[in-house]
Design a protein around this motif. Structure first.
Motif, mmCIF file in Angstrom:
data_model
loop_
_atom_site.group_PDB
_atom_site.id
_atom_site.type_symbol
_atom_site.label_atom_id
_atom_site.label_comp_id
_atom_site.label_asym_id
_atom_site.label_seq_id
_atom_site.Cartn_x
_atom_site.Cartn_y
_atom_site.Cartn_z
ATOM 1 N N LYS A 118 0.850 -1.189 0.000
ATOM 2 C CA LYS A 118 0.000 0.000 0.000
ATOM 3 C C LYS A 118 0.887 1.240 0.000
ATOM 4 O O LYS A 118 1.957 1.246 0.614
ATOM 5 C CB LYS A 118 -0.910 0.013 1.237
ATOM 6 N N GLU A 119 0.465 2.251 -0.712
ATOM 7 C CA GLU A 119 1.185 3.526 -0.749
ATOM 8 C C GLU A 119 0.855 4.314 0.512
ATOM 9 O O GLU A 119 -0.309 4.522 0.852
ATOM 10 C CB GLU A 119 0.799 4.313 -1.986
ATOM 11 N N VAL A 120 1.916 4.750 1.207
ATOM 12 C CA VAL A 120 1.733 5.462 2.472
ATOM 13 C C VAL A 120 2.236 6.894 2.339
ATOM 14 O O VAL A 120 2.113 7.495 1.271
ATOM 15 C CB VAL A 120 2.441 4.698 3.609
ATOM 16 N N LEU A 121 2.898 7.441 3.358
ATOM 17 C CA LEU A 121 3.280 8.857 3.415
ATOM 18 C C LEU A 121 4.152 9.271 2.241
ATOM 19 O O LEU A 121 5.150 8.623 1.941
ATOM 20 C CB LEU A 121 4.011 9.129 4.731
ATOM 21 N N ASN A 122 3.774 10.356 1.594
ATOM 22 C CA ASN A 122 4.568 10.974 0.527
ATOM 23 C C ASN A 122 4.921 10.009 -0.599
ATOM 24 O O ASN A 122 5.987 10.102 -1.198
ATOM 25 C CB ASN A 122 5.853 11.594 1.096
ATOM 26 N N GLY A 123 4.065 9.031 -0.891
ATOM 27 C CA GLY A 123 4.267 8.140 -2.023
ATOM 28 C C GLY A 123 5.108 6.920 -1.740
ATOM 29 O O GLY A 123 5.408 6.140 -2.665
ATOM 30 N N ALA A 124 5.557 6.708 -0.485
ATOM 31 C CA ALA A 124 6.316 5.492 -0.164
ATOM 32 C C ALA A 124 5.383 4.287 -0.195
ATOM 33 O O ALA A 124 4.229 4.361 0.216
ATOM 34 C CB ALA A 124 6.975 5.629 1.204
ATOM 35 N N ILE A 125 5.928 3.144 -0.686
ATOM 36 C CA ILE A 125 5.147 1.906 -0.789
ATOM 37 C C ILE A 125 5.627 0.953 0.293
ATOM 38 O O ILE A 125 6.806 0.577 0.332
ATOM 39 C CB ILE A 125 5.301 1.269 -2.181
ATOM 40 N N LEU A 126 4.702 0.541 1.154
ATOM 41 C CA LEU A 126 5.016 -0.351 2.258
ATOM 42 C C LEU A 126 4.430 -1.729 1.983
ATOM 43 O O LEU A 126 3.271 -1.843 1.570
ATOM 44 C CB LEU A 126 4.460 0.211 3.572
ATOM 45 N N GLN A 127 5.243 -2.766 2.190
ATOM 46 C CA GLN A 127 4.791 -4.153 1.999
ATOM 47 C C GLN A 127 4.774 -4.852 3.348
ATOM 48 O O GLN A 127 5.707 -4.726 4.137
ATOM 49 C CB GLN A 127 5.715 -4.890 1.028
ATOM 50 N N GLN A 128 3.706 -5.632 3.600
ATOM 51 C CA GLN A 128 3.548 -6.283 4.892
ATOM 52 C C GLN A 128 3.012 -7.694 4.712
ATOM 53 O O GLN A 128 2.208 -7.952 3.812
ATOM 54 C CB GLN A 128 2.595 -5.458 5.781
ATOM 55 N N VAL A 129 3.481 -8.602 5.567
ATOM 56 C CA VAL A 129 3.050 -10.004 5.572
ATOM 57 C C VAL A 129 2.364 -10.282 6.895
ATOM 58 O O VAL A 129 2.903 -9.959 7.960
ATOM 59 C CB VAL A 129 4.244 -10.955 5.372
ATOM 60 N N PHE A 130 1.161 -10.876 6.850
ATOM 61 C CA PHE A 130 0.447 -11.223 8.071
ATOM 62 C C PHE A 130 -0.420 -12.455 7.800
ATOM 63 O O PHE A 130 -0.577 -12.896 6.650
ATOM 64 C CB PHE A 130 -0.411 -10.047 8.573
#
Length: 503
Positions: A118-130
């Protein structure tokens, strides 16, 4: 694993994290992964525990709103069903990968490992595993609920025969087993004068009716009852009933035909013996050996009934027997039997051996009878015939005695019998003495009639194999070549579901 992506991630040099001061590659948020996680959780709003409904009876899963589907554990279909449960929550993120995490098969838990971006603050893309845990909740589907409530059938076939002997039903049972006509039945119930077959679909009941009409002479009619009606969708829920009536004639019955029917069958005698009931009624004239076949439609146009009850069979002893050769054929006569021989016999009742009463008659059992043999027959001279056609016949045309079959020692035949038949799995009442006697009569008919035997699957019993076709008394038996092996295939022998095919 979690990491950052952005347009400045590949530029040389490092910057300090604005939160903790750790040197990091430049990114639009200017924060390290650990600090970014404290600020933003991209899995927020996605449930970590979801319930899924499973029917234990039919082993199907519920796909909302009302569809039940069959899925194997860790299959693609089950994974699709699990993702649909959280489809609305996944609409705000990008799903990268999904797969099952192994759990105990009996734990009532399913775990799915998801990788999202998902795109977060200022266009950074964060990837997460759950991991999302699915709790399997037991729920009975509508079909299984109707089965448990005993209100699950949509159609019933009621098979009836208005006779006191069940020979035709025993024969019909073996035909159903051989052709597997009962495989779609939900339940089979036995009542005093027939069988009831219950079905979940009307088409299966109609198929059963068609099978019965091809195997036994019968007639049928149908009706239906309205159970419910939806006025909005204009749908109707009916329960259908098919009534099948088999002709009330069994093997070894003595019948009296109407004059018109007897004339149409080749001017044969009105007094005949039923030697077999298959898809038609097979009759033989004991005076001339003339044979005829009457199908169901002909019978219902010219109905006739049995003159005597099977319990009225009496035992006679043959005093004299002489074969009749060169029998003259009557003008317009039909076919004659090649398996029987015409004979003139003098017989005496075994219950009247101290008297001089003897009876003369003609019989079709000339190939079996010898002086001193015991034979079963009906005494028409000393009984009241309550039949409209027989009462109109002249006295000299009604024979004194009609012989049916040769008598053997039943106890010895049962002891030497080394074969068996299968039975339908049905709800039945306890078998009384009369039912057991009728079943033994049917087994003896199979031994004596090869034509009926060809339509029945006969299985070898656990006793020693048959060595000859006849026993010491001349009673017919079934040869070993006509028997089948009774195979019991267990789940271990076939490997069972999911077993390895490699040895």
């Amino acid at each position: 694993m979690e990491y950052l992506k952005g347009p400045a991630a590949s530029s040389p040099g490092c910057v300090l994290c604005c939160e903790c001061g750790v040197p990091i590659p430049p990114n639009p948020a200017n924060m390290c992964v650990a600090c970014l996680r404290t600020q933003v959780d991209i899995s927020e709003g996605i449930p970590k525990q979801v319930s899924i409904n499973f029917c234990k009876q039919c082993e199907r899963y519920l796909q909302p709103p009302g569809t039940w589907i069959q899925c194997a554990l860790e299959s693609r279909e089950l994974l699709t069903l699990c993702l649909k449960k959280i489809k609305a929550s996944l609409s705000k993120v990008r799903l990268i990968e999904a797969g099952f995490v192994w759990t105990e098969p009996h734990s009532k838990r399913l775990k799915v490992k998801l990788t999202i971006q998902k795109e977060v603050l200022n266009g950074a893309i964060l990837q997460q595993v759950f991991v999302v845990e699915y709790v399997v909740q037991p729920q009975m589907c509508d079909a299984c609920h109707r089965v448990e409530a005993k209100d699950f059938w949509k159609a019933v076939v009621q098979v009836r025969q208005k006779t006191l002997h069940k020979k035709t039903f025993y024969y019909l049972e073996q035909l159903i087993l051989k052709h597997r006509a009962h495989q779609n039945t939900l339940r089979i119930k036995e009542i005093h004068d027939g069988l009831d077959f219950y079905y979940a679909q009307k088409q299966h009941a109609q198929k059963m009716v068609d099978f019965l009409q091809c195997t036994v002479p019968c007639r049928s009619k149908s009706s239906q009852r309205l159970i419910s009606h939806d006025i909005h969708s204009n749908t109707y829920n009916y329960k259908s009933t098919f009534s099948v009536e088999i002709v009330p004639i069994c093997k070894d019955n003595v019948v009296c035909l109407s004059p018109k029917l007897a004339q149409s069958l080749g001017n044969m005698s009105q007094i005949c013996v039923c030697i077999r009931v298959t898809s038609a009624i097979h009759l033989i004239d004991p005076n001339t050996l003339q044979i005829a076949e009457i199908d169901g439609n002909t019978y219902w146009r010219y109905p006739f009934s049995s003159l005597c009850h099977p319990k009225q069979l009496e035992e006679f002893i043959v005093m004299e027997c002489s074969l009749v050769h060169n029998q003259k054929a009557v003008a317009g006569a039909g076919m004659r039997s090649n398996k029987h021989m015409l004979a003139e016999v003098w017989v005496q009742k075994t219950s009247e051996m101290n008297t001089d009463n003897q009876y003369f008659c003609r019989t079709h059992l000339g190939h079996l009878l010898n002086p001193g043999d015991l034979v079963l027959g009906f005494d028409l001279a000393n009984c009241n015939l309550n039949d409209e056609y027989a009462n109109k016949m002249s006295t000299h045309r009604v024979p004194d005695v009609v012989l049916i079959k040769k008598s053997y020692d039943r106890v010895k035949r049962q002891r030497r019998r080394n074969w068996k038949l299968k039975e339908l799995d049905r709800d039945k009442e306890t078998m009384d003495t009369d039912d057991e006697r009728q079943y033994q009569d049917f087994l003896e008919d199979l031994e004596e009639d090869e034509t009926i035997r060809k339509n029945v699957n006969i299985y070898k019993a656990s006793t020693a194999p048959v060595e000859s076709d006849t026993d010491d008394e001349g009673a017919p038996q079934i040869s070993l070549a006509e028997m089948l092996e009774d195979l019991h295939i267990s789940e271990d022998a076939t490997g069972g579901e999911g077993a390895s095919m490699m040895s």
